[in-house]
Design an enzyme around this catalytic site. Sequence first.
Site, PDB file in Angstrom:
ATOM      1  N   PRO A   1       0.812  -1.226   0.000  1.00 59.39           N
ATOM      2  CA  PRO A   1       0.000   0.000   0.000  1.00 59.39           C
ATOM      3  C   PRO A   1       0.846   1.277   0.000  1.00 59.39           C
ATOM      4  O   PRO A   1       0.340   2.341  -0.331  1.00 59.39           O
ATOM      5  CB  PRO A   1      -0.835  -0.091   1.287  1.00 59.39           C
ATOM      6  CG  PRO A   1      -0.470  -1.358   1.968  1.00 59.39           C
ATOM      7  CD  PRO A   1       0.569  -2.072   1.170  1.00 59.39           C
TER       8      PRO A   1
ATOM      9  N   GLU B   1       0.716  -7.604   8.080  1.00 59.60           N
ATOM     10  CA  GLU B   1       0.935  -6.147   8.087  1.00 59.60           C
ATOM     11  C   GLU B   1       2.000  -5.708   7.082  1.00 59.60           C
ATOM     12  O   GLU B   1       2.138  -4.530   6.777  1.00 59.60           O
ATOM     13  CB  GLU B   1       1.327  -5.667   9.491  1.00 59.60           C
ATOM     14  CG  GLU B   1       0.182  -5.672  10.483  1.00 59.60           C
ATOM     15  CD  GLU B   1      -1.017  -4.852  10.010  1.00 59.60           C
ATOM     16  OE1 GLU B   1      -0.868  -3.626   9.870  1.00 59.60           O
ATOM     17  OE2 GLU B   1      -2.086  -5.440   9.783  1.00 59.60           O
TER      18      GLU B   1
ATOM     19  N   ARG C   1      -2.814  -8.533 -21.778  1.00 59.21           N
ATOM     20  CA  ARG C   1      -3.654  -8.018 -22.864  1.00 59.21           C
ATOM     21  C   ARG C   1      -2.880  -7.148 -23.850  1.00 59.21           C
ATOM     22  O   ARG C   1      -3.387  -6.857 -24.927  1.00 59.21           O
ATOM     23  CB  ARG C   1      -4.885  -7.293 -22.317  1.00 59.21           C
ATOM     24  CG  ARG C   1      -4.592  -6.032 -21.565  1.00 59.21           C
ATOM     25  CD  ARG C   1      -5.848  -5.441 -20.956  1.00 59.21           C
ATOM     26  NE  ARG C   1      -6.738  -4.814 -21.926  1.00 59.21           N
ATOM     27  CZ  ARG C   1      -6.497  -3.648 -22.545  1.00 59.21           C
ATOM     28  NH1 ARG C   1      -5.395  -2.989 -22.293  1.00 59.21           N
ATOM     29  NH2 ARG C   1      -7.364  -3.154 -23.405  1.00 59.21           N
TER      30      ARG C   1
ATOM     31  N   ASP D   1      -6.942   2.647 -26.205  1.00 57.53           N
ATOM     32  CA  ASP D   1      -7.276   2.596 -24.783  1.00 57.53           C
ATOM     33  C   ASP D   1      -7.189   3.984 -24.187  1.00 57.53           C
ATOM     34  O   ASP D   1      -6.285   4.759 -24.501  1.00 57.53           O
ATOM     35  CB  ASP D   1      -6.308   1.686 -24.012  1.00 57.53           C
ATOM     36  CG  ASP D   1      -6.629   0.221 -24.214  1.00 57.53           C
ATOM     37  OD1 ASP D   1      -7.645  -0.069 -24.871  1.00 57.53           O
ATOM     38  OD2 ASP D   1      -5.859  -0.615 -23.723  1.00 57.53           O
TER      39      ASP D   1
HETATM   40  C1  9D3 Z   1      -1.983  -0.750   9.562  1.00 58.60           C
HETATM   41  C2  9D3 Z   1      -1.624  -0.103   8.306  1.00 58.60           C
HETATM   42  N1  9D3 Z   1      -2.043  -0.844   7.106  1.00 58.60           N
HETATM   43  C3  9D3 Z   1      -1.678  -0.007   5.922  1.00 58.60           C
HETATM   44  C4  9D3 Z   1      -2.877   0.704   5.360  1.00 58.60           C
HETATM   45  C5  9D3 Z   1      -1.359  -2.117   7.039  1.00 58.60           C
HETATM   46  C6  9D3 Z   1      -1.628  -2.926   5.839  1.00 58.60           C
HETATM   47  C7  9D3 Z   1      -2.886  -3.025   5.292  1.00 58.60           C
HETATM   48  C8  9D3 Z   1      -3.100  -3.861   4.192  1.00 58.60           C
HETATM   49  C9  9D3 Z   1      -0.591  -3.644   5.288  1.00 58.60           C
HETATM   50  C10 9D3 Z   1      -0.815  -4.457   4.199  1.00 58.60           C
HETATM   51  C11 9D3 Z   1      -2.069  -4.567   3.679  1.00 58.60           C
HETATM   52  C12 9D3 Z   1      -2.307  -5.476   2.549  1.00 58.60           C
HETATM   53  N2  9D3 Z   1      -2.309  -4.747   1.284  1.00 58.60           N
HETATM   54  C13 9D3 Z   1      -1.501  -5.067   0.290  1.00 58.60           C
HETATM   55  O1  9D3 Z   1      -0.739  -6.003   0.415  1.00 58.60           O
HETATM   56  C14 9D3 Z   1      -1.502  -4.261  -0.903  1.00 58.60           C
HETATM   57  C15 9D3 Z   1      -2.324  -3.160  -1.315  1.00 58.60           C
HETATM   58  C16 9D3 Z   1      -3.402  -2.478  -0.682  1.00 58.60           C
HETATM   59  O2  9D3 Z   1      -3.854  -2.797   0.434  1.00 58.60           O
HETATM   60  N3  9D3 Z   1      -3.964  -1.428  -1.342  1.00 58.60           N
HETATM   61  C17 9D3 Z   1      -3.549  -1.016  -2.572  1.00 58.60           C
HETATM   62  N4  9D3 Z   1      -2.541  -1.608  -3.177  1.00 58.60           N
HETATM   63  C18 9D3 Z   1      -1.946  -2.663  -2.550  1.00 58.60           C
HETATM   64  S1  9D3 Z   1      -0.661  -3.504  -3.172  1.00 58.60           S
HETATM   65  C19 9D3 Z   1      -0.575  -4.537  -1.874  1.00 58.60           C
END
Ligand code: 9D3
Length: 249
Positions: A89, A116, A154, A168
Amino acid sequence: MRFDIVTLFPELFGPHLTQGITRRAFESGQVEVKLWQLRDFADNHYRRVDDRPYGGGPGMVMLVEPLQRALAAVQAERQASAAVVHFSPTGRRLDQALVREFAAGPGAVLLCGRYEGIDQRFIDRHVTHEISLGDFVLSGGELPALALLDAVARLQDGVLSAPSHQQDSFEAGLLEGPQYSRPEVLHADGGSQPVPAALLSGHHAEIARWRRERSLELTARRRPDLIAAARAAGRLGPADEAFLRGLGL
Ligand code: 9D3
Protein backbone atom coordinates in the site's frame (compact mmCIF):
# COMPACT_ATOMS: atom_id res chain seq x y z
CA MET A 1 8.54 -13.17 -20.64
CA ARG A 2 8.22 -14.92 -17.34
CA PHE A 3 6.57 -13.97 -14.06
CA ASP A 4 7.41 -15.85 -10.87
CA ILE A 5 4.82 -15.26 -8.18
CA VAL A 6 5.68 -15.84 -4.53
CA THR A 7 2.53 -16.15 -2.44
CA LEU A 8 0.83 -17.95 0.44
CA PHE A 9 -2.26 -18.37 -1.77
CA PRO A 10 -1.22 -19.82 -5.16
CA GLU A 11 -4.74 -21.23 -5.65
CA LEU A 12 -6.04 -17.68 -6.13
CA PHE A 13 -4.26 -17.41 -9.47
CA GLY A 14 -5.41 -20.52 -11.36
CA PRO A 15 -8.80 -19.45 -12.74
CA HIS A 16 -7.56 -16.06 -13.90
CA LEU A 17 -4.90 -17.60 -16.11
CA THR A 18 -7.35 -19.89 -17.95
CA GLN A 19 -10.27 -17.52 -18.72
CA GLY A 20 -11.05 -14.56 -20.90
CA ILE A 21 -9.05 -12.82 -23.59
CA THR A 22 -5.77 -12.98 -21.63
CA ARG A 23 -5.87 -16.81 -21.57
CA ARG A 24 -4.23 -16.84 -24.99
CA ALA A 25 -1.12 -15.02 -23.71
CA PHE A 26 -0.70 -17.51 -20.86
CA GLU A 27 -1.57 -20.70 -22.78
CA SER A 28 0.68 -19.80 -25.71
CA GLY A 29 3.59 -19.27 -23.31
CA GLN A 30 4.01 -15.63 -24.40
CA VAL A 31 3.55 -14.86 -20.72
CA GLU A 32 4.92 -17.73 -18.62
CA VAL A 33 3.75 -17.85 -14.99
CA LYS A 34 5.21 -19.98 -12.22
CA LEU A 35 3.64 -19.98 -8.77
CA TRP A 36 5.75 -20.47 -5.65
CA GLN A 37 4.28 -21.36 -2.26
CA LEU A 38 6.23 -19.27 0.25
CA ARG A 39 5.47 -21.78 3.01
CA ASP A 40 7.66 -24.34 1.18
CA PHE A 41 10.65 -22.14 2.12
CA ALA A 42 9.94 -21.97 5.85
CA ASP A 43 12.48 -23.86 7.94
CA ASN A 44 10.70 -24.69 11.15
CA HIS A 45 8.40 -27.53 12.01
CA TYR A 46 5.28 -25.36 11.86
CA ARG A 47 6.17 -23.90 8.44
CA ARG A 48 5.93 -20.44 9.92
CA VAL A 49 6.44 -17.51 7.60
CA ASP A 50 5.44 -14.68 9.97
CA ASP A 51 6.18 -13.44 13.47
CA ARG A 52 5.37 -10.56 15.84
CA PRO A 53 6.72 -7.08 15.10
CA TYR A 54 9.64 -5.72 17.15
CA GLY A 55 8.42 -2.71 19.10
CA GLY A 56 4.99 -4.23 19.49
CA GLY A 57 1.77 -3.38 17.73
CA PRO A 58 -1.00 -5.27 15.99
CA GLY A 59 -0.60 -7.95 13.39
CA MET A 60 2.30 -9.98 12.12
CA VAL A 61 5.31 -9.38 9.88
CA MET A 62 6.52 -11.68 7.10
CA LEU A 63 9.91 -13.18 7.98
CA VAL A 64 13.02 -12.33 5.93
CA GLU A 65 14.51 -15.79 5.72
CA PRO A 66 11.73 -17.71 3.94
CA LEU A 67 11.44 -14.80 1.49
CA GLN A 68 15.21 -14.88 0.83
CA ARG A 69 15.20 -18.63 0.25
CA ALA A 70 12.20 -18.37 -2.07
CA LEU A 71 13.82 -15.54 -4.04
CA ALA A 72 17.10 -17.46 -4.38
CA ALA A 73 15.21 -20.49 -5.73
CA VAL A 74 13.34 -18.30 -8.21
CA GLN A 75 16.38 -16.37 -9.44
CA ALA A 76 18.28 -19.67 -9.91
CA GLU A 77 15.67 -20.67 -12.50
CA ARG A 78 15.89 -17.40 -14.41
CA GLN A 79 18.41 -16.52 -17.15
CA ALA A 80 19.31 -13.12 -15.71
CA SER A 81 18.47 -11.59 -12.39
CA ALA A 82 14.93 -10.27 -12.62
CA ALA A 83 13.17 -7.21 -11.28
CA VAL A 84 11.62 -7.90 -7.87
CA VAL A 85 8.21 -6.35 -7.33
CA HIS A 86 6.69 -6.00 -3.89
CA PHE A 87 3.00 -5.09 -3.87
CA SER A 88 2.47 -2.71 -0.99
CA PRO A 89 0.00 0.00 0.00
CA THR A 90 2.99 2.37 0.32
CA GLY A 91 4.25 1.69 -3.22
CA ARG A 92 4.09 3.78 -6.36
CA ARG A 93 0.63 3.71 -7.94
CA LEU A 94 0.39 1.31 -10.90
CA ASP A 95 -0.36 3.08 -14.18
CA GLN A 96 -0.37 2.21 -17.88
CA ALA A 97 3.16 3.59 -18.40
CA LEU A 98 4.53 1.10 -15.85
CA VAL A 99 2.38 -1.70 -17.34
CA ARG A 100 3.93 -0.95 -20.76
CA GLU A 101 7.44 -1.19 -19.26
CA PHE A 102 6.71 -4.64 -17.86
CA ALA A 103 4.97 -5.72 -21.07
CA ALA A 104 8.12 -4.88 -23.04
CA GLY A 105 10.55 -6.53 -20.59
CA PRO A 106 11.61 -10.04 -19.51
CA GLY A 107 9.02 -10.30 -16.71
CA ALA A 108 9.62 -10.10 -12.98
CA VAL A 109 9.38 -11.77 -9.60
CA LEU A 110 6.13 -10.73 -7.92
CA LEU A 111 6.02 -10.89 -4.13
CA CYS A 112 2.54 -10.94 -2.64
CA GLY A 113 2.55 -9.83 0.98
CA ARG A 114 0.02 -10.80 3.62
CA TYR A 115 -0.30 -9.68 7.25
CA GLU A 116 0.93 -6.15 8.09
CA GLY A 117 3.81 -6.31 5.63
CA ILE A 118 7.29 -7.75 5.15
CA ASP A 119 10.47 -7.11 7.14
CA GLN A 120 12.03 -3.87 5.81
CA ARG A 121 15.47 -5.48 5.56
CA PHE A 122 14.23 -7.78 2.78
CA ILE A 123 12.79 -4.79 0.91
CA ASP A 124 16.02 -2.81 1.29
CA ARG A 125 18.17 -5.65 -0.05
CA HIS A 126 16.08 -7.23 -2.77
CA VAL A 127 13.06 -5.26 -3.91
CA THR A 128 13.42 -3.17 -7.08
CA HIS A 129 9.80 -1.93 -7.44
CA GLU A 130 7.17 -1.24 -4.77
CA ILE A 131 3.75 -1.00 -6.39
CA SER A 132 0.31 -0.07 -5.04
CA LEU A 133 -3.08 -0.25 -6.75
CA GLY A 134 -4.30 2.92 -5.05
CA ASP A 135 -5.52 4.42 -1.82
CA PHE A 136 -7.71 1.65 -0.46
CA VAL A 137 -6.92 -1.29 1.79
CA LEU A 138 -6.74 -4.88 0.53
CA SER A 139 -5.82 -7.95 2.52
CA GLY A 140 -2.75 -8.84 0.48
CA GLY A 141 -0.77 -8.51 -2.73
CA GLU A 142 -2.40 -11.30 -4.75
CA LEU A 143 -5.11 -9.19 -6.40
CA PRO A 144 -2.56 -6.47 -7.30
CA ALA A 145 -0.32 -9.18 -8.85
CA LEU A 146 -3.26 -10.44 -10.90
CA ALA A 147 -4.07 -6.89 -11.96
CA LEU A 148 -0.51 -6.39 -13.26
CA LEU A 149 -0.50 -9.79 -15.03
CA ASP A 150 -3.85 -9.08 -16.69
CA ALA A 151 -2.76 -5.62 -17.83
CA VAL A 152 0.52 -7.02 -19.24
CA ALA A 153 -1.11 -10.05 -20.90
CA ARG A 154 -3.65 -8.02 -22.86
CA LEU A 155 -0.82 -5.99 -24.42
CA GLN A 156 0.82 -9.09 -25.93
CA ASP A 157 0.62 -9.61 -29.70
CA GLY A 158 -2.53 -11.41 -30.79
CA VAL A 159 -4.46 -10.99 -27.55
CA LEU A 160 -6.58 -8.06 -28.70
CA SER A 161 -8.15 -7.65 -32.11
CA ALA A 162 -6.06 -5.29 -34.28
CA PRO A 163 -4.17 -2.59 -32.36
CA SER A 164 -7.23 -1.74 -30.28
CA HIS A 165 -5.17 -0.93 -27.20
CA GLN A 166 -3.70 2.05 -29.03
CA GLN A 167 -7.17 3.51 -28.47
CA ASP A 168 -7.28 2.60 -24.78
CA SER A 169 -8.17 5.61 -22.76
CA PHE A 170 -4.99 5.64 -20.73
CA GLU A 171 -2.83 5.15 -23.83
CA ALA A 172 -4.45 8.28 -25.32
CA GLY A 173 -4.30 10.01 -21.94
CA LEU A 174 -8.05 10.76 -21.95
CA LEU A 175 -11.07 8.83 -20.70
CA GLU A 176 -13.22 7.11 -23.29
CA GLY A 177 -16.76 8.29 -23.90
CA PRO A 178 -19.93 6.16 -23.80
CA GLN A 179 -20.67 3.15 -26.05
CA TYR A 180 -24.01 2.10 -27.54
CA SER A 181 -25.35 -1.00 -29.27
CA ARG A 182 -28.81 -2.28 -30.28
CA PRO A 183 -31.62 -1.35 -30.02
CA GLU A 184 -31.54 2.05 -31.72
CA VAL A 185 -34.26 3.28 -29.35
CA LEU A 186 -34.69 1.77 -25.88
CA HIS A 187 -38.24 1.92 -24.54
CA ALA A 188 -38.49 1.49 -20.79
CA ASP A 189 -40.64 2.84 -17.96
CA GLY A 190 -42.77 4.86 -20.38
CA GLY A 191 -39.73 6.77 -21.68
CA SER A 192 -37.49 6.29 -24.67
CA GLN A 193 -33.72 6.59 -24.96
CA PRO A 194 -32.36 6.87 -28.49
CA VAL A 195 -28.75 6.22 -29.45
CA PRO A 196 -27.04 9.61 -30.08
CA ALA A 197 -27.77 10.68 -33.68
CA ALA A 198 -24.11 11.31 -34.57
CA LEU A 199 -23.35 7.59 -34.15
CA LEU A 200 -26.09 6.67 -36.66
CA SER A 201 -25.05 9.29 -39.22
CA GLY A 202 -22.64 7.03 -41.09
CA HIS A 203 -20.27 9.98 -41.47
CA HIS A 204 -16.84 8.97 -40.29
CA ALA A 205 -15.66 12.48 -39.49
CA GLU A 206 -18.83 13.37 -37.61
CA ILE A 207 -18.61 10.19 -35.54
CA ALA A 208 -14.93 10.80 -34.74
CA ARG A 209 -15.65 14.40 -33.75
CA TRP A 210 -18.58 13.37 -31.52
CA ARG A 211 -16.42 10.73 -29.80
CA ARG A 212 -13.55 13.15 -29.29
CA GLU A 213 -15.92 15.69 -27.72
CA ARG A 214 -17.50 13.14 -25.36
CA SER A 215 -14.00 11.99 -24.38
CA LEU A 216 -12.85 15.56 -23.70
CA GLU A 217 -16.01 16.45 -21.76
CA LEU A 218 -15.92 13.35 -19.56
CA THR A 219 -12.21 13.75 -18.88
CA ALA A 220 -12.55 17.45 -18.06
CA ARG A 221 -15.36 16.75 -15.57
CA ARG A 222 -13.97 13.63 -13.89
CA ARG A 223 -10.22 13.82 -14.36
CA PRO A 224 -9.07 17.42 -14.81
CA ASP A 225 -5.57 16.15 -13.96
CA LEU A 226 -5.55 14.16 -17.23
CA ILE A 227 -6.60 17.26 -19.23
CA ALA A 228 -3.72 19.19 -17.68
CA ALA A 229 -1.28 16.39 -18.57
CA ALA A 230 -2.60 16.14 -22.15
CA ARG A 231 -2.22 19.90 -22.54
CA ALA A 232 1.34 19.82 -21.17
CA ALA A 233 2.21 17.00 -23.61
CA GLY A 234 0.80 18.95 -26.56
CA ARG A 235 -1.90 16.33 -27.16
CA LEU A 236 -4.79 18.84 -27.38
CA GLY A 237 -5.29 20.67 -30.68
CA PRO A 238 -6.99 24.02 -31.31
CA ALA A 239 -10.38 22.32 -31.96
CA ASP A 240 -10.09 20.48 -28.61
CA GLU A 241 -9.27 23.72 -26.79
CA ALA A 242 -12.17 25.56 -28.47
CA PHE A 243 -14.57 22.77 -27.47
CA LEU A 244 -13.39 22.84 -23.82
CA ARG A 245 -13.66 26.65 -23.74
CA GLY A 246 -17.25 26.33 -24.98
CA LEU A 247 -18.02 24.06 -22.01
CA GLY A 248 -16.50 26.60 -19.66
CA LEU A 249 -13.87 24.00 -18.61
C1 9D3 B 1 -1.98 -0.75 9.56
C2 9D3 B 1 -1.62 -0.10 8.31
N1 9D3 B 1 -2.04 -0.84 7.11
C3 9D3 B 1 -1.68 -0.01 5.92
C4 9D3 B 1 -2.88 0.70 5.36
C5 9D3 B 1 -1.36 -2.12 7.04
C6 9D3 B 1 -1.63 -2.93 5.84
C7 9D3 B 1 -2.89 -3.03 5.29
C8 9D3 B 1 -3.10 -3.86 4.19
C9 9D3 B 1 -0.59 -3.64 5.29
C10 9D3 B 1 -0.82 -4.46 4.20
C11 9D3 B 1 -2.07 -4.57 3.68
C12 9D3 B 1 -2.31 -5.48 2.55
N2 9D3 B 1 -2.31 -4.75 1.28
C13 9D3 B 1 -1.50 -5.07 0.29
O1 9D3 B 1 -0.74 -6.00 0.41
C14 9D3 B 1 -1.50 -4.26 -0.90
C15 9D3 B 1 -2.32 -3.16 -1.32
C16 9D3 B 1 -3.40 -2.48 -0.68
O2 9D3 B 1 -3.85 -2.80 0.43
N3 9D3 B 1 -3.96 -1.43 -1.34
C17 9D3 B 1 -3.55 -1.02 -2.57
N4 9D3 B 1 -2.54 -1.61 -3.18
C18 9D3 B 1 -1.95 -2.66 -2.55
S1 9D3 B 1 -0.66 -3.50 -3.17
C19 9D3 B 1 -0.58 -4.54 -1.87
